[in-house]
Design an enzyme around this catalytic site. Structure first.
Site, PDB file in Angstrom:
ATOM      1  N   GLU A  27       0.858  -1.186   0.000  1.00 37.56           N
ATOM      2  CA  GLU A  27       0.000   0.000   0.000  1.00 37.56           C
ATOM      3  C   GLU A  27       0.894   1.235   0.000  1.00 37.56           C
ATOM      4  O   GLU A  27       1.755   1.397   0.869  1.00 37.56           O
ATOM      5  CB  GLU A  27      -0.931   0.045   1.202  1.00 37.56           C
ATOM      6  CG  GLU A  27      -1.865   1.242   1.143  1.00 37.56           C
ATOM      7  CD  GLU A  27      -2.935   1.280   2.222  1.00 37.56           C
ATOM      8  OE1 GLU A  27      -3.810   2.165   2.154  1.00 37.56           O
ATOM      9  OE2 GLU A  27      -2.895   0.424   3.143  1.00 37.56           O
TER      10      GLU A  27
ATOM     11  N   GLU B 111       4.848   5.330   3.360  1.00 36.37           N
ATOM     12  CA  GLU B 111       4.225   6.575   3.821  1.00 36.37           C
ATOM     13  C   GLU B 111       5.301   7.633   4.019  1.00 36.37           C
ATOM     14  O   GLU B 111       6.375   7.342   4.570  1.00 36.37           O
ATOM     15  CB  GLU B 111       3.481   6.344   5.136  1.00 36.37           C
ATOM     16  CG  GLU B 111       2.832   7.577   5.746  1.00 36.37           C
ATOM     17  CD  GLU B 111       1.828   8.242   4.816  1.00 36.37           C
ATOM     18  OE1 GLU B 111       2.022   9.435   4.524  1.00 36.37           O
ATOM     19  OE2 GLU B 111       0.880   7.565   4.375  1.00 36.37           O
TER      20      GLU B 111
ATOM     21  N   ASP C  24      -1.992  12.210  -3.175  1.00 38.54           N
ATOM     22  CA  ASP C  24      -1.935  13.649  -3.457  1.00 38.54           C
ATOM     23  C   ASP C  24      -2.028  13.838  -4.968  1.00 38.54           C
ATOM     24  O   ASP C  24      -1.217  13.289  -5.727  1.00 38.54           O
ATOM     25  CB  ASP C  24      -0.612  14.222  -2.952  1.00 38.54           C
ATOM     26  CG  ASP C  24      -0.586  15.745  -2.940  1.00 38.54           C
ATOM     27  OD1 ASP C  24      -1.223  16.355  -3.828  1.00 38.54           O
ATOM     28  OD2 ASP C  24       0.077  16.320  -2.062  1.00 38.54           O
TER      29      ASP C  24
ATOM     30  N   LYS D   6      -1.052  21.389  -9.374  1.00 32.95           N
ATOM     31  CA  LYS D   6      -0.317  22.403 -10.124  1.00 32.95           C
ATOM     32  C   LYS D   6       0.532  21.736 -11.210  1.00 32.95           C
ATOM     33  O   LYS D   6       1.161  20.703 -10.984  1.00 32.95           O
ATOM     34  CB  LYS D   6       0.567  23.231  -9.189  1.00 32.95           C
ATOM     35  CG  LYS D   6      -0.229  24.059  -8.186  1.00 32.95           C
ATOM     36  CD  LYS D   6       0.683  24.886  -7.305  1.00 32.95           C
ATOM     37  CE  LYS D   6      -0.131  25.720  -6.308  1.00 32.95           C
ATOM     38  NZ  LYS D   6       0.724  26.533  -5.426  1.00 32.95           N
TER      39      LYS D   6
ATOM     40  N   ASP E 232     -10.926  11.003  -5.104  1.00 31.64           N
ATOM     41  CA  ASP E 232     -12.090  11.875  -5.185  1.00 31.64           C
ATOM     42  C   ASP E 232     -11.787  13.095  -6.037  1.00 31.64           C
ATOM     43  O   ASP E 232     -12.676  13.898  -6.305  1.00 31.64           O
ATOM     44  CB  ASP E 232     -12.526  12.329  -3.783  1.00 31.64           C
ATOM     45  CG  ASP E 232     -11.467  13.227  -3.138  1.00 31.64           C
ATOM     46  OD1 ASP E 232     -10.282  12.807  -3.099  1.00 31.64           O
ATOM     47  OD2 ASP E 232     -11.805  14.325  -2.694  1.00 31.64           O
TER      48      ASP E 232
ATOM     49  N   THR F  59     -10.330   3.230   3.382  1.00 27.09           N
ATOM     50  CA  THR F  59      -9.580   4.272   4.085  1.00 27.09           C
ATOM     51  C   THR F  59     -10.548   5.187   4.813  1.00 27.09           C
ATOM     52  O   THR F  59     -11.747   5.236   4.506  1.00 27.09           O
ATOM     53  CB  THR F  59      -8.727   5.123   3.125  1.00 27.09           C
ATOM     54  OG1 THR F  59      -9.588   5.995   2.379  1.00 27.09           O
ATOM     55  CG2 THR F  59      -7.930   4.254   2.165  1.00 27.09           C
TER      56      THR F  59
ATOM     57  N   GLU G  79     -11.993   7.612   2.353  1.00 31.01           N
ATOM     58  CA  GLU G  79     -13.074   7.069   1.527  1.00 31.01           C
ATOM     59  C   GLU G  79     -14.406   7.103   2.271  1.00 31.01           C
ATOM     60  O   GLU G  79     -15.439   7.485   1.710  1.00 31.01           O
ATOM     61  CB  GLU G  79     -12.737   5.634   1.123  1.00 31.01           C
ATOM     62  CG  GLU G  79     -13.691   5.052   0.094  1.00 31.01           C
ATOM     63  CD  GLU G  79     -13.195   3.748  -0.482  1.00 31.01           C
ATOM     64  OE1 GLU G  79     -13.626   3.402  -1.597  1.00 31.01           O
ATOM     65  OE2 GLU G  79     -12.378   3.062   0.184  1.00 31.01           O
TER      66      GLU G  79
END
Length: 225
Positions: free
Chosen positions: A37, A62, A112, A116, A148, A181, A184
């Site tokens: 993950e 992470e 993320d 930009k 999303d 998550t 989510e």
């Protein structure tokens, strides 16, 4: 070399250049293939799966140190010994730290979107980075992806649809096992639309000898000509 922190149970250490690529078998020997993950956040999905399937081996990546430390503590508290955590920049870890073809399942949930334009190269699944992700999959392996941020999701879907080495399916509705998550669950409660994709590395891509996206291949050719 960028700094990468490794945690397995109560053991922690920083990687050095002589330890790259990371030999995962030395950290958790034996067992079945790894699941990965990228961006595990508070660890909702990683912790649940590791507890439910102790015969599998899991690897979580992470960047945020607070989440890395939080999930590490929870793993120790719950007595889970089938998880390796890596703290560092995901693209560097995918490109330089992990060996190829190590997983059948790769999970990327709500990364993320780097909206930009000047940050687009940091996206995990853009034309210049998608192959760093795909190289981790064995033939037939799958990526599970959700976002999303629909503009970004559309771009990801476009990149994957034009890649000759994968097959892309859109997941209709929630995953069979429910929310994966905290984001989510939160976004669904708010009524936000969520794009969910299942991406399969084709068995036939082995015969081509390369997983390179056509746009990336064209850019490399232009740079070297």
């Amino acid at each position: 070399m960028q700094k990468v922190r490794v945690a397995v149970g109560t053991t922690q250490f920083d990687l050095r250049s002589v330890e790259i690529p990371l030999i995962l078998e030395s950290l958790i020997p034996g067992g079945e293939s790894w699941e990965i993950e990228v961006g595990f956040g508070r660890g909702r999905y990683l912790l649940r799966r590791a507890a439910a399937e102790p015969h599998l081996r899991f690897l979580g990546i992470e960047l945020a140190s607070e989440y890395f430390d939080l999930v590490r503590r929870r793993l120790i508290q719950r007595g889970l010994h089938n998880v390796v955590l890596l703290r560092g920049e995901a693209l560097f870890i995918l490109a330089s730290v992990l060996p190829a073809k190590i997983t059948r399942c790769l999970h990327i949930y709500f990364p993320d979107p780097w909206p930009k334009a000047r940050h687009s190269r940091r996206r995990l699944l853009d034309t210049e980075t998608v192959d760093l992700v795909l190289r981790l999959l064995v033939p037939g392996g799958r990526i599970f992806f959700a976002t999303d941020f629909l503009e970004y999701g559309g771009r990801v879907q476009e990149v994957l649809d034009t890649h000759p080495g994968v097959r892309v399916e859109e997941q209709s509705g929630l995953w069979p096992d429910g929310f994966r998550t905290n984001y989510e669950a939160k976004y669904a409660a708010e009524g936000r639309p969520i794009l969910r994709l299942i991406v399969t590395r084709e068995q036939s891509c082995e015969s081509s000898g390369s997983l390179l996206h056509p746009a990336a291949a064209a850019a490399i050719l232009a740079a070297t000509s």
